[in-house]
Design a protein around this motif. Structure first.
Motif, PDB file in Angstrom:
ATOM      1  N   LYS A  12      -1.498   4.015  19.308  1.00 61.70           N
ATOM      2  CA  LYS A  12      -1.941   4.265  18.127  1.00 61.70           C
ATOM      3  C   LYS A  12      -0.593   4.437  17.288  1.00 61.70           C
ATOM      4  CE  LYS A  12      -5.397   6.843  15.571  1.00 61.70           C
ATOM      5  NZ  LYS A  12      -6.357   8.103  15.376  1.00 61.70           N
ATOM      6  N   ASN A  13       0.269   5.110  17.766  1.00 62.27           N
ATOM      7  CA  ASN A  13       1.618   4.902  16.978  1.00 62.27           C
ATOM      8  C   ASN A  13       2.706   3.693  17.263  1.00 62.27           C
ATOM      9  OD1 ASN A  13       1.534   6.748  15.129  1.00 62.27           O
ATOM     10  ND2 ASN A  13       1.995   8.617  16.422  1.00 62.27           N
ATOM     11  N   ARG A  14       2.330   2.546  17.573  1.00 61.78           N
ATOM     12  CA  ARG A  14       3.076   1.563  17.542  1.00 61.78           C
ATOM     13  C   ARG A  14       3.889   1.365  16.251  1.00 61.78           C
ATOM     14  NH1 ARG A  14      -0.967  -1.151  20.903  1.00 61.78           N
ATOM     15  NH2 ARG A  14      -0.047  -1.178  23.120  1.00 61.78           N
ATOM     16  N   PRO A  15       5.077   0.648  16.729  1.00 60.80           N
ATOM     17  CA  PRO A  15       5.869   0.482  15.472  1.00 60.80           C
ATOM     18  C   PRO A  15       5.083  -0.309  14.389  1.00 60.80           C
ATOM     19  CG  PRO A  15       7.173  -0.208  17.314  1.00 60.80           C
ATOM     20  CD  PRO A  15       5.641  -0.150  17.624  1.00 60.80           C
ATOM     21  N   TRP A  16       5.450   0.549  13.050  1.00 61.22           N
ATOM     22  CA  TRP A  16       4.692  -0.127  11.776  1.00 61.22           C
ATOM     23  C   TRP A  16       3.144   0.217  11.801  1.00 61.22           C
ATOM     24  CZ3 TRP A  16       8.361  -1.112   8.942  1.00 61.22           C
ATOM     25  CH2 TRP A  16       9.351  -1.809   9.355  1.00 61.22           C
ATOM     26  N   CYS A  17       2.858   1.263  12.559  1.00 61.42           N
ATOM     27  CA  CYS A  17       1.188   1.508  12.628  1.00 61.42           C
ATOM     28  C   CYS A  17       1.202   3.069  12.532  1.00 61.42           C
ATOM     29  CB  CYS A  17       0.545   1.146  13.732  1.00 61.42           C
ATOM     30  SG  CYS A  17       0.730  -0.276  14.440  1.00 61.42           S
ATOM     31  N   TYR A  18       0.112   3.520  11.810  1.00 60.99           N
ATOM     32  CA  TYR A  18      -0.428   4.932  11.834  1.00 60.99           C
ATOM     33  C   TYR A  18       0.741   5.819  11.519  1.00 60.99           C
ATOM     34  CZ  TYR A  18      -3.429   8.773  13.316  1.00 60.99           C
ATOM     35  OH  TYR A  18      -4.045  10.140  13.600  1.00 60.99           O
ATOM     36  N   MET A  55       0.784  -1.032   0.047  1.00 62.80           N
ATOM     37  CA  MET A  55       0.167   0.000  -0.094  1.00 62.80           C
ATOM     38  C   MET A  55       0.989   1.175   0.010  1.00 62.80           C
ATOM     39  SD  MET A  55      -2.759   1.664  -0.175  1.00 62.80           S
ATOM     40  CE  MET A  55      -3.994   0.194  -0.078  1.00 62.80           C
ATOM     41  N   PRO A  56       0.945   1.960  -1.072  1.00 61.22           N
ATOM     42  CA  PRO A  56       1.657   2.933  -1.122  1.00 61.22           C
ATOM     43  C   PRO A  56       1.031   4.283  -0.541  1.00 61.22           C
ATOM     44  CG  PRO A  56       0.687   2.682  -3.534  1.00 61.22           C
ATOM     45  CD  PRO A  56       0.410   1.526  -2.489  1.00 61.22           C
ATOM     46  N   LEU A  57       1.984   5.409  -0.031  1.00 69.84           N
ATOM     47  CA  LEU A  57       3.200   5.246   0.394  1.00 69.84           C
ATOM     48  C   LEU A  57       3.550   4.989   2.115  1.00 69.84           C
ATOM     49  CD1 LEU A  57       4.575   8.694  -1.353  1.00 69.84           C
ATOM     50  CD2 LEU A  57       4.861   6.198  -1.954  1.00 69.84           C
ATOM     51  N   ARG A  58       4.657   4.501   2.401  1.00 69.63           N
ATOM     52  CA  ARG A  58       4.804   4.527   3.837  1.00 69.63           C
ATOM     53  C   ARG A  58       5.209   5.915   4.379  1.00 69.63           C
ATOM     54  NH1 ARG A  58       9.213   0.471   5.831  1.00 69.63           N
ATOM     55  NH2 ARG A  58       7.318  -0.797   5.278  1.00 69.63           N
ATOM     56  N   ILE A  59       4.593   6.435   5.359  1.00 70.40           N
ATOM     57  CA  ILE A  59       4.704   8.030   5.783  1.00 70.40           C
ATOM     58  C   ILE A  59       5.924   8.209   6.288  1.00 70.40           C
ATOM     59  CG2 ILE A  59       3.881   7.431   8.088  1.00 70.40           C
ATOM     60  CD1 ILE A  59       2.361  10.006   8.055  1.00 70.40           C
ATOM     61  N   CYS A  60       6.685   7.241   7.046  1.00 71.22           N
ATOM     62  CA  CYS A  60       8.223   7.664   7.246  1.00 71.22           C
ATOM     63  C   CYS A  60       8.912   6.039   7.635  1.00 71.22           C
ATOM     64  CB  CYS A  60       8.350   8.538   8.507  1.00 71.22           C
ATOM     65  SG  CYS A  60       7.767   7.744  10.147  1.00 71.22           S
ATOM     66  N   HIS A  61      10.018   6.064   7.504  1.00 72.66           N
ATOM     67  CA  HIS A  61      10.971   5.185   7.593  1.00 72.66           C
ATOM     68  C   HIS A  61      12.211   5.423   8.460  1.00 72.66           C
ATOM     69  CE1 HIS A  61      12.430   1.023   6.653  1.00 72.66           C
ATOM     70  NE2 HIS A  61      13.609   1.600   6.406  1.00 72.66           N
ATOM     71  N   PRO A  62      12.788   4.521   9.372  1.00 74.94           N
ATOM     72  CA  PRO A  62      12.157   3.292  10.057  1.00 74.94           C
ATOM     73  C   PRO A  62      11.021   3.556  11.090  1.00 74.94           C
ATOM     74  CG  PRO A  62      14.218   3.419  10.513  1.00 74.94           C
ATOM     75  CD  PRO A  62      14.103   4.549   9.835  1.00 74.94           C
ATOM     76  N   PRO A  63      10.495   2.885  11.585  1.00 76.67           N
ATOM     77  CA  PRO A  63       9.682   3.124  12.778  1.00 76.67           C
ATOM     78  C   PRO A  63      10.606   3.391  13.963  1.00 76.67           C
ATOM     79  CG  PRO A  63       9.398   0.781  12.357  1.00 76.67           C
ATOM     80  CD  PRO A  63      10.212   1.328  11.226  1.00 76.67           C
ATOM     81  N   LEU A  64      10.098   4.150  15.153  1.00 78.85           N
ATOM     82  CA  LEU A  64      10.474   4.321  16.270  1.00 78.85           C
ATOM     83  C   LEU A  64      10.003   2.898  16.994  1.00 78.85           C
ATOM     84  CD1 LEU A  64       9.604   7.722  17.563  1.00 78.85           C
ATOM     85  CD2 LEU A  64      11.858   7.233  16.747  1.00 78.85           C
ATOM     86  N   GLU A  65      11.172   2.214  17.725  1.00 77.62           N
ATOM     87  CA  GLU A  65      10.820   0.843  18.319  1.00 77.62           C
ATOM     88  C   GLU A  65      11.396   0.864  19.862  1.00 77.62           C
ATOM     89  OE1 GLU A  65      10.600  -2.673  15.659  1.00 77.62           O
ATOM     90  OE2 GLU A  65      12.458  -1.540  14.911  1.00 77.62           O
ATOM     91  N   ASP A  66      10.812   0.021  20.594  1.00 78.73           N
ATOM     92  CA  ASP A  66      11.170  -0.309  21.905  1.00 78.73           C
ATOM     93  C   ASP A  66      11.349   0.987  22.690  1.00 78.73           C
ATOM     94  OD1 ASP A  66      11.521  -3.051  20.980  1.00 78.73           O
ATOM     95  OD2 ASP A  66      13.517  -2.586  20.364  1.00 78.73           O
ATOM     96  N   ASN A  69       9.604   6.208  25.001  1.00 77.33           N
ATOM     97  CA  ASN A  69      10.304   7.637  25.342  1.00 77.33           C
ATOM     98  C   ASN A  69       9.484   8.709  24.597  1.00 77.33           C
ATOM     99  OD1 ASN A  69      11.322   6.404  27.747  1.00 77.33           O
ATOM    100  ND2 ASN A  69      13.270   6.024  26.494  1.00 77.33           N
ATOM    101  N   LYS A  70       9.870   8.378  23.178  1.00 77.41           N
ATOM    102  CA  LYS A  70       9.468   9.521  22.028  1.00 77.41           C
ATOM    103  C   LYS A  70       8.269   9.608  21.742  1.00 77.41           C
ATOM    104  CE  LYS A  70      14.521   9.638  20.878  1.00 77.41           C
ATOM    105  NZ  LYS A  70      15.252   9.181  19.812  1.00 77.41           N
ATOM    106  N   THR A  71       7.181   8.586  22.102  1.00 78.04           N
ATOM    107  CA  THR A  71       5.864   8.905  21.727  1.00 78.04           C
ATOM    108  C   THR A  71       5.025   8.787  22.795  1.00 78.04           C
ATOM    109  OG1 THR A  71       5.143   6.512  21.652  1.00 78.04           O
ATOM    110  CG2 THR A  71       6.181   7.260  19.415  1.00 78.04           C
TER     111      THR A  71
END
Ligand code: GLC
Length: 491
Positions: free
Chosen positions: A375-381, A352-363, A368-370
């Motif tokens: 709603k903003n888990r890695p690979w979401c939203y 599904m084009p396009l990914r909004i940003c890359h890579p996700p913030l993880e762990d 800390n940053k979200t």
């Protein structure tokens, strides 16, 4: 799958007949998501009812109306765009603390228009992009419709003046970038996008050029007193100089390719004074290793943010596409960007084009940053989710570039695969969007899942699809619709 013509008919019907908002009996914009009908028992009988208010998705967002208005303009309905611009203008703040800003969204309450400038927003985030989009859309409207009289009206010129007063005020920094808090644009939740996020800077560039061109139109009319003309001319000079400095700054600090990264990695730190190479005291360790694969040998892009000691190397699709569309990037840099997108199509386009940003913030970064944002888990939203409303910006950027290139380049190694990629991407929208109810966004590393909390019948998904169809199938020449005035032409 339904035939293509039928899907287009459905999309047009959604946009014109279901999403449209009226004020004083005239269409003025579209709501963010079309309310759904649900089945409910009323007094023991099953009835179909409209769903109730859904947060602010039934408001008219300026940013969500960018694709809608461009589509209306190309579809021969410049009148709707004009009314939208006038309505937004009537809501531009004159409050001393916020004078000049436009609301992120507004709603019609009887015979009143009510703006949300952030005072009602979840988390009270402010939206800066809406204010930057308005002069750009105003310029696009005037250029395409040739309605120069609209631009010369005192209320429009006053609106532009309020915008410039807001932007050109003295501040603490010398850099030409605009400093904003977290979540001040399309990504309107904490995502570590505070400081000088790319999308804001590129929009600022477009807004400065557009405002200068619209003010020049009025100056050409030549009825103001000499003193006033002089004052406005010198302000225009200031605006154009700012835009010039901003472009140089973005190319110097945000643009990376395999060559520049290697230079960055070997810079000294702890430098003081004027003639230094590492102005923001960036440590080599902040430059991530994934960049090696991501850039390949030919790729280049504008990084997400430049801040003291904490650059953000994430790739943001919209900021980069706009960087190409507004010619912040040179022609060669635009090709490097398209080459990067081609090279990373498995990530950016996927299902599904396009990914909004890359890579996700993880762990820990995600925590800390979200602020543990579910709603903003890695690979979401916003956190590396996939947004169909973004594809048309890429199509516009590529077609516009191709139309301005020599025929050698048009037949070179990049264009055919890029054309194929765009066509395949469009086919993905065609196949999946009607089936998945025009969802707002898609989750997961491939974007195959409908977003967990995605709204259905999201208007900019529909408008973005119609624009993709228009640009690829109906009139590719319309890719020039977003061509802003050239820096050199604004002396
Ligand atoms: C969400 C998105 C924002 C959009 C709004 C309305 O808040 O993050 O970008 O404008 O929904 O669709």
């Amino acid at each position: 799958m339904l035939p293509e013509a039928e899907i287009i008919r459905i999309a047009r019907d959604l946009l014109y007949n279901r999403a449209m908002v009226y004020y004083q009996d005239k269409p003025i914009g579209t709501l963010a998501a079309i309310p759904q009908k649900t089945h409910t028992y009323v007094e023991g009988r099953l009835k179909v009812v409209e769903s109730g208010p859904d947060l602010n998705y039934q408001e008219v967002f300026i940013r969500d109306n960018v694709p809608t208005m461009v589509f209306f303009l190309l579809d021969g309905r410049a009148d709707i765009m004009r009314r939208f611009l006038d309505t937004c203008l009537s809501l531009q703040s004159t409050h001393p603390q916020t004078a000049g800003i436009f609301p992120s969204s507004f709603t019609v309450d009887g015979d009143r228009l009510v703006g949300d400038y952030g005072q009602r927003a979840i988390g009270r985030v402010i939206s800066v992009d809406a204010t930057l989009w308005w002069p750009i859309l105003a310029y696009v409207y005037v250029k395409h419709s040739r309605d120069e009289d609209w631009a010369r009206q005192p209320q429009v010129q006053n609106g532009l003046q309020r915008f410039l007063d807001l932007i050109l005020h003295p501040g603490f920094r010398e850099a030409p970038t605009l400093y904003v808090p977290d979540g001040a644009f399309m990504i309107d939740r904490p995502m570590d996008v505070w400081g000088c996020p790319l999308e804001i800077q590129v929009l600022l560039y477009g807004a400065l050029l557009s405002a200068a061109a619209l003010i020049r139109l009025d100056l050409e009319k030549g009825c103001d007193s000499d003193l006033l003309v002089q004052k406005r001319r010198s302000q225009m000079e200031q605006v154009v100089n700012w835009a010039r400095r901003l472009r140089c700054y973005l190319l110097k600090h945000y643009w990376v390719n395999t060559h520049t990264v290697q230079v960055l990695r070997r810079r000294p730190t702890e430098q003081y004074g004027d003639a230094i190479s590492n102005e923001y005291n960036i440590q080599t360790e902040t430059i991530p290793h994934w960049l090696q694969h991501w850039l390949g040998s030919r790729g280049g892009y504008l990084i997400g943010n430049v801040r003291t000691g904490r650059p953000d190397f994430r790739f943001f699709s919209l900021g980069n596409c706009l960087g190409a569309i507004f010619d912040v990037l040179s022609q060669a840099q635009q090709r490097a960007l398209f080459s990067l997108i081609l090279h990373n199509q498995g990530e950016l386009i996927a299902e599904m084009p396009l990914r909004i940003c890359h890579p996700p913030l993880e762990d820990a970064d995600w925590r800390n940053k979200t602020g543990y944002d579910p709603k903003n888990r890695p690979w979401c939203y916003h956190n590396a989710g996939h947004w169909p409303c973004l594809l048309w910006f890429l199509i516009l950027a590529v077609l516009r570039h191709q139309q301005g290139s020599s025929s050698d380049l048009r037949h070179g190694w990049l264009y055919l695969p890029m054309q194929e990629l765009l066509q395949q991407s469009y086919q993905k929208l065609l196949r999946r969007l009607p089936e998945q109810k025009w969802a707002e966004y898609f989750d997961g590393p491939t974007g195959i899942w409908m977003g967990q909390q995605a709204r259905l019948y999201q208007t900019w998904t529909v408008a973005g699809f119609l624009l993709a169809h228009h640009l690829l199938k109906v009139n590719p020449e319309d890719a020039g619709v977003f061509s802003l005035p050239k820096l050199g032409s604004l002396r």
